[in-house]
Motif scaffolding. Structure first.
Motif, PDB file in Angstrom:
ATOM      1  N   LEU A 136       1.013  -1.199   0.040  1.00  0.00           N
ATOM      2  CA  LEU A 136      -0.055  -0.067   0.011  1.00  0.00           C
ATOM      3  C   LEU A 136       0.867   1.064   0.102  1.00  0.00           C
ATOM      4  N   VAL A 168      -3.876  -7.634  -1.372  1.00  0.00           N
ATOM      5  CA  VAL A 168      -3.415  -7.182   0.046  1.00  0.00           C
ATOM      6  C   VAL A 168      -4.464  -7.796   0.918  1.00  0.00           C
ATOM      7  N   ASN A 198      -3.543 -10.062   4.037  1.00  0.00           N
ATOM      8  CA  ASN A 198      -3.947  -9.762   5.276  1.00  0.00           C
ATOM      9  C   ASN A 198      -4.528 -10.741   6.039  1.00  0.00           C
ATOM     10  N   ARG A 247      -8.283 -19.150  27.276  1.00  0.00           N
ATOM     11  CA  ARG A 247      -9.114 -18.870  28.485  1.00  0.00           C
ATOM     12  C   ARG A 247     -10.232 -18.383  28.353  1.00  0.00           C
ATOM     13  N   VAL A 265     -11.043  -6.041   7.952  1.00  0.00           N
ATOM     14  CA  VAL A 265      -9.707  -6.433   7.288  1.00  0.00           C
ATOM     15  C   VAL A 265     -10.213  -5.838   5.769  1.00  0.00           C
ATOM     16  N   VAL A 266     -11.349  -5.780   5.295  1.00  0.00           N
ATOM     17  CA  VAL A 266     -11.562  -5.500   3.881  1.00  0.00           C
ATOM     18  C   VAL A 266     -11.292  -4.020   3.851  1.00  0.00           C
ATOM     19  N   MET A 295      -9.234  -2.419   5.793  1.00  0.00           N
ATOM     20  CA  MET A 295      -7.716  -2.425   5.635  1.00  0.00           C
ATOM     21  C   MET A 295      -7.066  -2.481   4.503  1.00  0.00           C
ATOM     22  N   SER A 296      -7.701  -3.142   3.625  1.00  0.00           N
ATOM     23  CA  SER A 296      -6.959  -3.766   2.534  1.00  0.00           C
ATOM     24  C   SER A 296      -7.185  -2.845   1.207  1.00  0.00           C
ATOM     25  N   ILE A 297      -7.669  -1.730   1.353  1.00  0.00           N
ATOM     26  CA  ILE A 297      -8.078  -0.700   0.361  1.00  0.00           C
ATOM     27  C   ILE A 297      -7.088   0.341   0.775  1.00  0.00           C
ATOM     28  N   SER A 298      -6.420   0.786  -0.486  1.00  0.00           N
ATOM     29  CA  SER A 298      -5.524   1.873  -0.113  1.00  0.00           C
ATOM     30  C   SER A 298      -5.842   3.130  -0.044  1.00  0.00           C
ATOM     31  N   ARG A 331      -9.217  -2.389  14.595  1.00  0.00           N
ATOM     32  CA  ARG A 331      -8.544  -3.703  14.927  1.00  0.00           C
ATOM     33  C   ARG A 331      -7.654  -3.469  16.248  1.00  0.00           C
ATOM     34  N   THR A 346      -7.818  -5.143  19.969  1.00  0.00           N
ATOM     35  CA  THR A 346      -6.721  -6.086  20.602  1.00  0.00           C
ATOM     36  C   THR A 346      -6.412  -5.645  21.730  1.00  0.00           C
ATOM     37  N   LEU A 402      -9.399  -6.690  24.140  1.00  0.00           N
ATOM     38  CA  LEU A 402      -9.480  -8.128  24.492  1.00  0.00           C
ATOM     39  C   LEU A 402      -8.295  -8.377  25.455  1.00  0.00           C
ATOM     40  N   GLU A 403      -7.105  -7.729  25.437  1.00  0.00           N
ATOM     41  CA  GLU A 403      -6.193  -7.978  26.299  1.00  0.00           C
ATOM     42  C   GLU A 403      -6.553  -7.529  27.903  1.00  0.00           C
ATOM     43  N   GLY A 457      -8.808 -10.211  29.641  1.00  0.00           N
ATOM     44  CA  GLY A 457      -8.408 -11.434  30.193  1.00  0.00           C
ATOM     45  C   GLY A 457      -7.796 -11.194  31.567  1.00  0.00           C
ATOM     46  N   LEU A 490       7.367  11.951  22.092  1.00  0.00           N
ATOM     47  CA  LEU A 490       7.899  11.016  22.967  1.00  0.00           C
ATOM     48  C   LEU A 490       7.856  11.541  24.466  1.00  0.00           C
TER      49      LEU A 490
END
Lengths: 483, 325
Positions: free
Chosen positions: A407, A458, A462, A482, B152-153, B155-158, B209, B213, B216-217, B220, B308
């Protein structure tokens, strides 16, 4: 050798990226044969192999890879000389095995824009007829030129699609039967029976691969490819662009560029990232400080600007030393290689930091302390005990980076610091076509072609990388158990 | 606290020196002032005098690292490296090839860049977190599965196609907003809507996404089990406990990019004709105006380092367990 080249009528052209691509293929083949004999390495791959999603997208990716590899064997055809016994000259424009396979598709150019599958140009022109000059849409020189009457086009297309579909099924069946014959676990059925049972969705005990999905995806791909070939020799499937070049051909040729950028960049940066990352984490102290300083400094330069600066520099060098390059391909290739290197420079820092963190954790483990106590040298500890245990981080980042790099190429080419303008790439196609949506009537097919080809690759990458990450990342697995 | 900030700023200094060395190497050593002059004045028909003149006008006729003719400290300070670097560190960017003051241009163009970047960032962050939370709330259902597939779809588009498609549909077919351009003041609204919307949509795929994540982390962890054991409803656990704890990685991740919003977005700005810093950079790259590119590299590095620093500070603000040391 010179006589041999003259006899074939072609002289091989070794481009840097070609050599590196084939080197990469060799590395992968070696890696596969190494992994095959080691069950503990094979285990996560089995998890990937069982996934229907991963195998389906792998089939699609493999088709792209095969096309890209065919496009990575360059040669320069001999020019026909009028005199006998004259010295043989070779063309300045190189061709590839892929060009040879698709025949004249690349040279069948029209005058200007023509719509997908059209038989006439997209704009009116003055045509000389017996009755005088009229303004009309002229017939194309190649697209549908075999038809006497353009009205037959529909029937002709249907026939081509049907023939192509039939060929597709035959090709697919041949591939499936070859695979079935080579397979051991057929439960005593004949290859044909095996294929039929898999298509119906039966799975046997001991099957690792989801054959049902693989066969169906292969079937669809084979159908599409044979249909495209049947129609493509007679028509411009995706039309022609401003200078009349076949868009479908451009999109197919762009596959190699995308693959090269997606894979070589990682290949080039990998040794630095691994070496520096592990060293920083393992030795700590001033080595750690120096390496951290290096990657923070590189990271703080905006990536696009660093790439732009470097590409502008290499372009100045190429322009000043034009005599070094015999062919346009060599010139474009140097820029592509340099783009990979500089993309690598901007992207190695992420992996380096991950590896440093991972090594910091590992070096406190008991087995490393034990190795120290036994007097094992640093080099041996790193290669035998640390490197194998961080390989999953490396692998995950390779597959995750791939689609991002593909990309990125489009964006960089749009900015004007991507691949050489003479090189086929999706970015260059988009860049050349970005004003076409503002035209009246709209010219949409160049954008559609680059979109489709890029999106499919892509997306497949992915989906595949997601499964690979899930199979290799120990954190994700523990979470899965879990919940 | 102050002590810590001061020390961090001192740490930043060597990094800026490093950035400066790299850019100097790229712009003056690999590509010598002679090359620049020839490129600016045209490759052919250029006399050595014209090249010398061009270099003298810009002060590029000095030696690169070491001046033998000067005396004392002058051997170092009379060189191109020293003079150009000190100028950058004083944020004196000099003039562009067309004679305009770079510092003034940057100040003027910061506004439009921020008008696009800030709304995109804020709305994008909220959209992504909302969708990610919903996906976690409906986890292990078809709703989540379709959400995963959709991201996902997306994300796959430029990113280029989002802009081209958005401009075509909203601007050309529906005539809702102008396709490109910019206006200062309140009139900017109709020019800003589409770029912001496209910026948010094109970021959904990877953004959702990423936050999913993180959530989800958190799900747990032990405190979630405790909260459920207490008999709290799933919604309360998610929106009260998990969201709050997930704010730590979310905030610190967002703070890094905050200063970089000043730099603008290259692609969006140039597609929509917005006179911000992103399009400024692209124009400079296309015109091969190295003075501007060098200034932007330096500015970007400074902003990144500020980012930073802010990240480290925000860790202590949102998570009292982290101490500055």
């Amino acid at each position: 050798m010179i006589e041999l080249y003259a006899a074939i009528g072609a002289k091989p052209l070794f481009l840097w990226t070609d050599l590196l691509i084939w080197l990469l293929v060799a590395v992968i083949v070696l890696g596969v044969s190494y992994t095959r004999k080691r069950p503990h390495l094979l285990e996560p791959w089995h998890r990937v192999a069982r996934s229907r999603l991963a195998m389906g997208s792998l089939v699609v990716l493999l088709v792209y890879v095969v096309i890209g590899l065919l496009d990575s064997i360059h040669y320069r055809p001999a020019l026909k000389s009028t005199e006998a016994n004259a010295e043989v000259h070779y063309a300045v424009e190189a061709r590839t095995v892929l060009d040879w396979l698709v025949g004249d598709l690349g040279e069948q150019s029209e005058k200007s824009y023509s719509a997908p599958l059209a038989t006439h140009l997209y704009s009116r022109e003055s045509i000389e007829t017996e009755a005088g000059t009229v303004r009309d849409y002229p017939r194309l020189q190649h697209g549908g030129a075999h038809l006497e009457d353009p009205a037959q086009q529909r029937g002709d297309l249907t026939t081509s699609l049907f023939v192509g579909g039939l060929q597709g099924v035959l090709v697919w069946l041949a591939i499936a039967l070859i695979v079935a014959m080579w397979l051991r676990n057929r439960q005593g059925r004949s290859p044909l029976q095996w294929v039929v049972s898999k298509i119906r969705g039966q799975s046997d005990e001991g099957d690792v691969l989801p054959w049902h999905t693989i066969l169906w995806v292969t079937c669809v791909v084979a159908l599409l490819m044979m249909m495209a070939i049947q129609v493509g020799v007679k028509y411009h499937i995706l039309g022609t662009d401003k200078v009349g070049q076949d868009v479908f051909y451009q999109a197919v040729k762009s596959i190699r560029t995308g693959l090269v950028i997606g894979t070589l960049t990682t290949l080039i940066m990998l040794p630095f990232a691994i070496l520096l990352g592990i060293m920083a984490g393992y030795f700590r102290g001033w080595i750690d400080d120096a390496i951290q300083y290096t990657y923070t400094t590189l990271n703080s330069i905006p990536g696009v600007l660093l790439i732009a600066a470097a590409i502008l520099m290499i372009q100045v060098y190429i322009d000043n030393n034009a005599a070094l390059f015999e062919t346009t391909e060599e010139r474009a290739d140097l820029r592509l290689l340099f783009l990979c290197i500089i993309l690598g420079v901007t992207s190695w820092t992420g992996l380096c930091r991950l590896l440093r963190g991972e090594t910091l954790k590992l070096r406190e483990m008991d087995y490393i302390t034990a190795a120290h106590a036994f007097g094992v040298s640093h080099l041996r500890i790193i290669t035998r005990h640390i490197l194998p245990n961080v390989m999953h981080v490396v692998l995950i980042s390779i597959v995750l980076d791939f689609s991002g790099l593909v990309l990125a190429e489009a964006v960089l080419s749009y900015v004007g610091v991507g691949v050489d303008p003479t090189m086929y790439s999706w970015g260059n196609m988009i860049n050349g076509a970005r004003l076409e949506m503002a035209r009246e009537p709209v010219v949409w097919w160049t954008l559609l072609a680059s979109f489709l080809f890029m999106f499919v690759m892509v997306l497949a990458a992915n989906l595949f990388s997601d499964v690979v990450r899930e199979a290799f990342d120990p954190r994700l697995q523990s979470r899965g158990e879990r919940s | 606290m102050l002590n810590y900030i001061l020390r961090r700023i001192l740490y930043a200094f060597p990094i800026l020196v490093g950035v400066n060395l790299i850019t100097f190497f790229l712009f003056f050593v690999v590509n010598t002032p002679d090359d620049m002059a020839r490129m600016q004045l045209g490759m052919k028909h250029v006399t050595p005098e014209a090249v010398e003149n061009w270099k003298q006008e810009r002060g590029y006729d000095r030696p690169l690292f070491w001046d033998d003719t000067a005396s004392g400290v002058g051997v170092v300070s009379e060189t191109l490296l020293f003079i150009e670097s000190t100028k950058l560190f004083r944020f004196d960017f000099g003039v562009a090839d067309d004679g305009r003051d770079i510092g003034k241009d940057i100040r003027e163009r910061m506004g439009p860049s921020l008008a696009i970047a800030v709304p995109t960032f804020i709305i994008g962050l909220m959209t992504n977190i909302t969708f990610a939370l919903l996906m976690v709330f409906f986890r292990a259902s078809y709703l989540e599965l379709s959400g995963v597939v959709l991201t996902v779809v997306l994300m796959s588009i430029s990113g280029l196609f989002y802009i081209i498609g958005g401009q075509f549909v909203v601007g050309k077919l529906m005539h809702l907003v102008p396709i490109s351009g910019y206006e200062s003041g309140l009139g900017a609204f109709r020019f800003v809507v589409l770029p912001v919307a496209i910026g948010v949509i094109s970021g959904i795929g990877s953004g959702v996404r990423w936050y999913r994540t993180i959530f989800l982390e958190e799900m747990g962890k032990d405190y979630v089990r405790t909260a459920r054991a207490k008999g709290l409803s799933e919604g309360r656990v998610l929106f009260h406990h998990v969201l709050r704890n997930a704010m730590i990685p979310i905030l610190t991740g967002a703070v890094v990019v905050l200063p970089l919003l000043f730099m603008g977005s290259l692609i969006t700005e140039s597609f929509f004709g917005i006179p911000g810093l992103g399009s400024y950079t692209i124009e400079a790259i296309n015109a091969q105006d190295f003075a501007i590119v060098r200034a932007m590299v330096f500015l970007g590095a400074v902003l990144y380092i500020i980012g930073l620093l802010l990240t480290d500070l925000s860790y202590t603000l949102v998570d009292p367990r982290v101490r500055l040391s």
